[in-house]
Design a protein around this motif. Structure first.
Motif, mmCIF file in Angstrom:
data_model
loop_
_atom_site.group_PDB
_atom_site.id
_atom_site.type_symbol
_atom_site.label_atom_id
_atom_site.label_comp_id
_atom_site.label_asym_id
_atom_site.label_seq_id
_atom_site.Cartn_x
_atom_site.Cartn_y
_atom_site.Cartn_z
ATOM 1 N N SER A 15 0.825 -1.215 0.000
ATOM 2 C CA SER A 15 0.000 0.000 0.000
ATOM 3 C C SER A 15 0.856 1.261 0.000
ATOM 4 O O SER A 15 0.364 2.346 -0.319
ATOM 5 C CB SER A 15 -0.934 0.002 1.209
ATOM 6 N N SER A 16 2.147 1.128 0.344
ATOM 7 C CA SER A 16 3.061 2.269 0.333
ATOM 8 C C SER A 16 3.868 2.342 -0.960
ATOM 9 O O SER A 16 4.639 3.291 -1.156
ATOM 10 C CB SER A 16 4.030 2.191 1.521
ATOM 11 N N LEU A 20 1.262 1.331 -6.460
ATOM 12 C CA LEU A 20 0.046 0.707 -5.936
ATOM 13 C C LEU A 20 -0.660 1.537 -4.877
ATOM 14 O O LEU A 20 -1.714 1.127 -4.379
ATOM 15 C CB LEU A 20 0.387 -0.669 -5.346
ATOM 16 N N LYS A 21 -0.121 2.682 -4.526
ATOM 17 C CA LYS A 21 -0.598 3.443 -3.364
ATOM 18 C C LYS A 21 -2.068 3.841 -3.446
ATOM 19 O O LYS A 21 -2.700 4.086 -2.421
ATOM 20 C CB LYS A 21 0.261 4.682 -3.161
ATOM 21 N N ASP A 22 -2.624 3.916 -4.666
ATOM 22 C CA ASP A 22 -4.018 4.351 -4.812
ATOM 23 C C ASP A 22 -5.001 3.200 -4.958
ATOM 24 O O ASP A 22 -6.206 3.429 -5.122
ATOM 25 C CB ASP A 22 -4.151 5.288 -6.020
ATOM 26 N N VAL A 123 -2.270 -3.303 -14.948
ATOM 27 C CA VAL A 123 -2.110 -1.901 -15.336
ATOM 28 C C VAL A 123 -3.262 -1.464 -16.235
ATOM 29 O O VAL A 123 -3.834 -0.382 -16.055
ATOM 30 C CB VAL A 123 -0.756 -1.683 -16.045
ATOM 31 N N ARG A 124 -3.627 -2.316 -17.195
ATOM 32 C CA ARG A 124 -4.712 -1.966 -18.108
ATOM 33 C C ARG A 124 -6.056 -1.877 -17.386
ATOM 34 O O ARG A 124 -6.897 -1.040 -17.715
ATOM 35 C CB ARG A 124 -4.802 -2.996 -19.240
ATOM 36 N N ALA A 125 -6.241 -2.737 -16.396
ATOM 37 C CA ALA A 125 -7.539 -2.804 -15.705
ATOM 38 C C ALA A 125 -7.674 -1.801 -14.566
ATOM 39 O O ALA A 125 -8.785 -1.584 -14.072
ATOM 40 C CB ALA A 125 -7.768 -4.217 -15.176
ATOM 41 N N HIS A 126 -6.565 -1.194 -14.159
ATOM 42 C CA HIS A 126 -6.607 -0.313 -12.985
ATOM 43 C C HIS A 126 -5.972 1.047 -13.318
ATOM 44 O O HIS A 126 -4.740 1.189 -13.286
ATOM 45 C CB HIS A 126 -5.880 -0.954 -11.804
ATOM 46 N N PRO A 127 -6.778 2.038 -13.619
ATOM 47 C CA PRO A 127 -6.250 3.377 -13.905
ATOM 48 C C PRO A 127 -5.402 3.935 -12.765
ATOM 49 O O PRO A 127 -4.516 4.753 -12.994
ATOM 50 C CB PRO A 127 -7.520 4.214 -14.106
ATOM 51 N N GLU A 128 -5.684 3.473 -11.535
ATOM 52 C CA GLU A 128 -4.908 3.958 -10.389
ATOM 53 C C GLU A 128 -3.424 3.620 -10.541
ATOM 54 O O GLU A 128 -2.551 4.409 -10.147
ATOM 55 C CB GLU A 128 -5.418 3.330 -9.082
ATOM 56 N N ILE A 129 -3.127 2.441 -11.089
ATOM 57 C CA ILE A 129 -1.731 2.058 -11.321
ATOM 58 C C ILE A 129 -1.186 2.804 -12.532
ATOM 59 O O ILE A 129 -0.068 3.332 -12.507
ATOM 60 C CB ILE A 129 -1.601 0.532 -11.541
#
Length: 237
Positions: A15-16, A20-22, A123-129
């Motif tokens: 989580s840090s 991946l923090k978001d 990465v493709r599935a998670h805009p946060e990354i």
């Protein structure tokens, strides 16, 4: 299968991570289900190069040197020292090609890894990354830019002082990450040689800037170190 204790520990570390923090906790748990715990022994060099091309890694503990070497002269240059909360290899993740660098563990290194193709799907599935990739790469480019500028424009004494400053913990004022490295490893980080770094460390010691004990560097006078770091003679002896 990770124990519940390890899951809690690794979730906190992930989580840090800057990439991946978001992610929300539920998504972190799903990612953790896909990650494999891997241990690389201390002083292991390059035998994992194939795996670094095919897998993406999050560092849980230990230090990993990323470097290039001239096979004819044996000279090395260290690009990065990776540590807890770092991740690699971003370039392989983005373009799918092998990254022509070597890896060496400076400590026992614990990683959480998954196949590169699986990380691409995350990465493709998670805009946060995805949105964190650009700042992550920007930070690495700034580091390499500073290296290039230092090696070509700044004298070695100043390079060494700046290297030490960059690795001082702002809260404790203690030197971290490089405090126990050999003079040869320090030289690889600033584009010099062991003998030259040893000479400048002794000068720093005689000037009261640092103390040296069994390969351990301790800061004695931060103001003098700052002065040394700002003493750019625009030469590289």
């Amino acid at each position: 299968m990770l124990s519940e204790k390890k899951r809690r520990k690794y979730t906190g570390i992930l989580s840090s991570n800057k990439l991946l923090k978001d992610l929300c906790q539920d998504e972190l748990q799903k990612l953790l289900d896909e990650l494999e715990e891997v241990e690389w022994p201390k002083s292991t060099c390059s035998i994992y190069k194939q795996r670094t091309s095919n897998h993406f890694h999050f560092i849980i503990s230990g230090r990993l040197k990323v470097y290039q070497i001239n096979v004819n002269t044996g000279r090395e240059f260290t690009f990065f020292l990776l540590k807890k909360n770092d991740a690699f290899d971003i370039l392989c993740l983005l373009d799918g090609d092998d990254h022509d660098v070597y890896y060496e563990t400076l400590d026992r290194v614990v990683l959480l890894s998954l196949p590169m193709e699986r990380m691409k799907k995350w990465v493709r599935a998670h805009p946060e990354i995805n949105k964190n990739l650009l700042p992550f790469l920007s930070n690495q480019m700034k580091t390499l830019e500073a290296y290039a500028s230092n090696v070509t424009l700044i004298d070695i004494s100043t390079r060494l002082a700046r290297l030490i400053l960059r690795n001082i913990n702002a809260e404790s004022q203690e030197l971290e990450l490089i405090n126990d490295l050999s003079n040869e490893e320090l030289a690889n980080l600033i584009g010099s040689t062991r003998a030259v770094v040893n000479r400048h460390l002794q000068e720093f010691k005689n000037d009261g800037i640092i103390s040296l004990r069994r390969k351990k560097v301790e800061i004695k006078d931060l103001d003098l170190l700052l002065s040394k770091a700002n003493n750019n003679k625009d030469s590289a002896p």
